[in-house]
Design a protein around this motif. Structure first.
Motif, mmCIF file in Angstrom:
data_model
loop_
_atom_site.group_PDB
_atom_site.id
_atom_site.type_symbol
_atom_site.label_atom_id
_atom_site.label_comp_id
_atom_site.label_asym_id
_atom_site.label_seq_id
_atom_site.Cartn_x
_atom_site.Cartn_y
_atom_site.Cartn_z
ATOM 1 N N ASP A 142 -7.888 4.568 0.042
ATOM 2 C CA ASP A 142 -6.490 4.723 0.071
ATOM 3 C C ASP A 142 -6.495 5.255 -1.415
ATOM 4 O O ASP A 142 -5.738 6.364 -1.285
ATOM 5 C CB ASP A 142 -5.913 3.105 -0.450
ATOM 6 C CG ASP A 142 -5.147 2.652 0.940
ATOM 7 O OD1 ASP A 142 -5.459 3.073 2.166
ATOM 8 O OD2 ASP A 142 -5.357 1.129 0.505
ATOM 9 N N ALA A 151 -5.037 1.606 -5.920
ATOM 10 C CA ALA A 151 -6.129 1.520 -5.697
ATOM 11 C C ALA A 151 -7.363 1.484 -6.473
ATOM 12 O O ALA A 151 -7.723 0.426 -6.382
ATOM 13 C CB ALA A 151 -6.186 2.663 -4.831
ATOM 14 N N ARG A 155 -7.410 9.010 -0.357
ATOM 15 C CA ARG A 155 -5.303 9.083 0.654
ATOM 16 C C ARG A 155 -4.809 10.306 -0.673
ATOM 17 O O ARG A 155 -4.569 10.776 -0.201
ATOM 18 C CB ARG A 155 -5.264 8.286 1.473
ATOM 19 C CG ARG A 155 -4.092 8.792 2.267
ATOM 20 C CD ARG A 155 -4.291 7.129 3.254
ATOM 21 N NE ARG A 155 -4.820 6.641 4.286
ATOM 22 C CZ ARG A 155 -5.709 5.666 4.592
ATOM 23 N NH1 ARG A 155 -5.120 5.560 3.305
ATOM 24 N NH2 ARG A 155 -7.329 5.609 4.753
ATOM 25 N N TYR A 182 -11.695 -0.182 1.863
ATOM 26 C CA TYR A 182 -9.751 -0.160 1.454
ATOM 27 C C TYR A 182 -9.854 0.407 0.865
ATOM 28 O O TYR A 182 -8.640 1.655 0.618
ATOM 29 C CB TYR A 182 -9.504 -1.118 2.688
ATOM 30 C CG TYR A 182 -8.881 -1.291 3.750
ATOM 31 C CD1 TYR A 182 -8.032 -0.998 4.283
ATOM 32 C CD2 TYR A 182 -10.116 -2.315 4.397
ATOM 33 C CE1 TYR A 182 -7.667 -1.077 6.169
ATOM 34 C CE2 TYR A 182 -9.614 -1.753 6.501
ATOM 35 C CZ TYR A 182 -9.199 -1.497 6.268
ATOM 36 O OH TYR A 182 -8.285 -1.504 8.270
ATOM 37 N N ARG A 224 0.761 -0.969 -0.016
ATOM 38 C CA ARG A 224 0.130 -0.132 0.187
ATOM 39 C C ARG A 224 0.849 1.374 -0.341
ATOM 40 O O ARG A 224 0.412 2.454 -0.404
ATOM 41 C CB ARG A 224 -0.972 0.119 1.043
ATOM 42 C CG ARG A 224 -2.457 -0.967 1.053
ATOM 43 C CD ARG A 224 -2.474 -1.432 2.558
ATOM 44 N NE ARG A 224 -3.407 -0.253 2.353
ATOM 45 C CZ ARG A 224 -3.708 0.278 3.603
ATOM 46 N NH1 ARG A 224 -4.156 -1.040 5.260
ATOM 47 N NH2 ARG A 224 -4.882 1.205 3.820
ATOM 48 N N PRO A 244 -0.116 5.531 -6.885
ATOM 49 C CA PRO A 244 -1.247 5.302 -5.636
ATOM 50 C C PRO A 244 -3.053 4.893 -6.214
ATOM 51 O O PRO A 244 -3.468 4.295 -5.728
ATOM 52 C CB PRO A 244 -1.088 6.562 -4.283
ATOM 53 C CG PRO A 244 0.083 6.500 -4.758
ATOM 54 C CD PRO A 244 1.016 6.664 -6.327
ATOM 55 N N PRO A 270 -5.194 3.186 7.386
ATOM 56 C CA PRO A 270 -4.577 3.655 6.981
ATOM 57 C C PRO A 270 -2.903 2.520 7.205
ATOM 58 O O PRO A 270 -3.660 1.759 7.788
ATOM 59 C CB PRO A 270 -4.098 5.335 7.410
ATOM 60 C CG PRO A 270 -4.441 5.079 9.105
ATOM 61 C CD PRO A 270 -5.731 4.408 8.667
#
Length: 427
Positions: free
Chosen positions: A126, A104, A129, A122, A93, A100, A216
């Motif tokens: 992500d 995700a 985020r 999740y 992750r 990223p 996270p």
């Protein structure tokens, strides 16, 4: 923890033992997902956060705070393995070479096709985020015809990797290499492998979302000595001969024996003639990117060379987790390889079936005994195996083909048959 699968998808079509298990889920027309932690509740006990950190090995850096449900479940029986899984999750992750937002998006595709709402949540957390806007999220999670153009090939790869890996076209993987380069293409494969493994842990144990989840990534490093880094072969228990005259105690799968043992062996031979999708790195180059404890013994195992050569930052944590599981669970090797053979057969991984046969020989079976065992496993008459083994093989088959159909009762029967430690290790 039977490793998630690469069949037909890897750069090499190689050792899908890094991944067992896993990947035959066909997408529902409705696209519905199952969360884990349903009305039945978790299939096994979970530690609370404080007890979880106390149970895990000593921390060298970071740690503390809420733990994911899967870590609190695994730590009850295999705390070192749970710790290694936390470091593996962090690597996937945070340390992956993939962008990223793309990472995700691909993780969401895997979770969606496994019907694992926990992992879907999740993946979206992500994505947000990483700065993905809501319009892009709607495109990723909507009709595949409207997937973002920049991600479409990678998302289709992730979908096929999950639902029907042997059908992945060479041309699709070639486009990934052209778009992302060899290293990131390899990382896409390892992400799919890890996602399919993690979803099966969540679904198989019917795990709930944490009260403060999705969490996270946990930035943690465990103290030296926490994990098994050197290759390990647990001692083999006394070999038990197969016996005729027993009874098949599990429900027969009408599709299981349609492909005969002889057909399986023919496919295995065809696998050996496959052209790699990525060049195989030489050991002298691979070892330069490995920690010292991983570089002491040369390897000729193709999947090891490919994964460790292209993305050691993902391959090394995976190997640590699998080796730590073997050290902690100490499984019977013939039984463990038989379980893995069932899973590789379920996901049609020709390479891994051959790999299992090799490891059965290392465990002490001669070629005739290996052929007898795998021929019986390939059919729908499992009466030569003890009832508890038959039920474990049926569980492994369901875990591989349709993990969302597993129930708490399935897992509790597995614990009754194998014991709580080996029941957990079966994943």
């Amino acid at each position: 923890m039977i490793p998630p699968h690469f069949e037909g998808t890897t750069m090499m079509k190689s050792d899908r033992k890094i991944l067992a298990s896993w990947l035959a889920a066909l997408m529902l027309a409705t696209g519905s997902a199952r969360a884990g932690g349903g009305d039945e509740g978790p299939s096994t006990s979970l530690l609370d956060d404080l007890a979880g950190w106390k149970k895990l090995p000593a921390v060298a850096l970071g740690g503390g705070g809420p733990l994911p449900s899967w870590a609190k479940a695994v730590a009850v029986r295999m705390p070192r393995t749970a710790a290694a899984m936390l470091e593996l999750d962090l690597a996937q992750r945070v340390r992956s070479p993939l962008d990223p937002k793309l990472r995700a998006s691909l993780r969401w595709v895997v979770a969606r096709n496994n019907r694992c709402a926990y992992s879907e949540a999740y993946a979206l957390a992500d994505a947000r985020r990483a700065g993905m806007d809501e319009e892009s999220i709607r495109a990723v999670t909507g009709d595949p015809a409207n997937w973002p153009a920049a991600y479409r090939d990678a998302m289709e790869f992730a979908r096929l990797h999950t639902v029907d890996a042997p059908t992945i076209p060479d041309e699709l993987f070639a486009r990934l290499v052209e778009t992302y380069g060899e290293k990131k293409a390899a990382a896409i494969v390892l992400l799919g492998a890890y996602g399919n493994f993690q979803d099966r842990v969540v679904l198989g144990l019917n795990l709930p979302m944490e009260p403060s989840g999705p969490l996270p990534p946990i930035d943690v490093a465990f103290a030296p000595g926490a994990f098994q880094s050197q290759p390990l072969l647990p001692p083999q228990a006394d070999l038990k001969p197969l016996k005729d005259g027993g009874e098949t105690v599990v429900e027969r799968d009408p599709e299981w024996s349609k492909l005969s043992y002889d057909d399986l062996q023919s496919r295995l031979e065809g696998q050996r003639a496959r052209t790699p999708r990525l060049p195989i790195p030489a050991w002298d180059e691979v070892k330069k990117g490995l920690p010292p404890e991983f570089a002491t013994r040369p390897t000729r195992i193709v999947w090891n060379l490919v994964c460790s050569g292209y993305v050691p930052e993902l391959a090394v944590p995976w190997s640590r987790a699998t080796r730590t599981m073997w050290a902690e669970a100490k499984p019977d090797r013939v039984f463990e390889e038989s379980l893995f053979w069932i899973q590789t057969r379920a996901v049609r991984c020709n390479y891994c079936m051959g790999h299992c046969e090799m490891l059965l020989e290392v465990a002490g079976l001669d070629k005739a005994a290996i052929a007898d065992r795998t021929r019986r496993l390939a059919g729908d008459d499992w009466s030569a195996f003890p009832p508890q083994e038959q039920r474990a093989y049926a569980y492994a088959r369901k875990l591989s083909k349709a993990p969302w159909t597993l129930t708490a009762a399935d897992y509790r029967r597995l614990e009754t048959d194998l014991g709580p430690d080996m029941g957990m290790a079966t994943f």
